[in-house]
Design an enzyme around this catalytic site. Structure first.
Site: not given
Length: 287
Positions: A169, A234, A263
């Protein structure tokens, strides 16, 4: 920029998104610290976890984790942990975690990842996260990982050819920048973003000077084998970001697109750890 609609074009130049507001969506949401360091008689730090860390292993497993700090060139103290593998590790993974967690909350995952991949794991908290000093700014992200990189080599004598840079991320931002500057055994980009402005305008064809987190530019400079992992569903960083990073990375290996993956749930899919093992066993740089 021709790919943007006229309305988007006007909005971008007349009322551009503030980089700090973009960053607020992606990062810089540090939780209350879920751990602390306690000095041992030998001068090293043991890691004391709070309930919010949600540790799932035994107390003896916690002894695998050694805490230490480094000082960045911007003057910030950066908290780090080193997770030792029980077996003879082939690689050390330098792991840059995601948003809204700290080292304490990441600790169970780090132990699990090291065990699954038979690797030592070194991770750290960004400035303003956990017990790291300073404030969470983009410039500090880069200074933090550079300090950890130096500390890894001097404290644990790890050669770059034995390092896997792993970013998840927002952690893909410092990871990609470091990978663009240093050749390593391999790079893992897990649910990464193309750039800050592309979070609002994913179809942008040009990277502006004011665009924070310009991964899409830096990924072109990576010289190490790179595995890109992204979920097709996501909800935080859209799948198109994974596609964009992969198409712009000349050293990318076969990616892992997790069908229906979000995610924060890719590690629960069997394909996730299987693909990582194949990457480490077959595709990383040797020599």
């Amino acid at each position: 920029m021709s790919q943007l609609s006229f309305r988007q074009f006007c909005y971008l130049f007349c009322c551009p998104p503030c980089p700090s507001s973009i960053a607020a969506k992606l990062a810089f949401l540090p939780p209350e610290p879920s751990y602390q360091f306690e000095t041992q008689s030998d001068g090293k730090y043991s890691v004391i976890l709070r309930d919010t860390a949600q540790w799932v292993y035994t107390e003896s497993d916690l002894q695998k984790i050694e805490g230490f700090t480094v000082r960045s060139r911007r003057g910030n103290k950066v908290a780090c942990v080193f997770v030792r593998c029980d077996r003879n590790p082939r690689y050390t993974i330098l792991f840059s975690h995601g948003n809204a967690v700290d080292l304490g909350q990441s600790s169970s995952y780090l132990v699990w990842l090291g065990d699954q991949l038979n690797c030592d794991i070194l991770s750290y908290d960004y400035s303003g996260y956990g017990i790291s000093g300073g404030k969470p700014y983009e410039s500090n992200l880069y200074s933090d990982i550079s300090a950890v990189w130096r500390g890894m080599k001097t404290r644990y004598h790890v050669d770059p050819e034995n390092v896997i840079l792993y970013g998840y991320s927002i952690g893909t931002v410092p990871t990609i920048r470091l990978a663009a500057k240093n050749k390593v055994a391999g790079v893992v980009i897990h649910s990464g973003l193309m750039s800050g402005l592309r979070m609002a305008f994913p179809e942008m064809g040009t990277t502006l000077w004011c665009d924070p987190f310009p991964n899409i530019v830096r990924v072109k400079k990576i010289r190490s084998p790179t595995l890109i992992i992204h979920g097709t569903a996501d909800e935080i960083i859209e799948f198109c970001h994974g596609l964009g990073l992969h198409s712009n990375c000349s050293t990318a290996v076969e990616p892992l697109w997790v069908e229906g993956g979000g995610h924060n749930d890719l590690e629960f899919r069997s394909a996730f750890i299987e693909r990582l093992r194949r990457f480490l066993n077959v595709e990383v740089f040797v020599g």
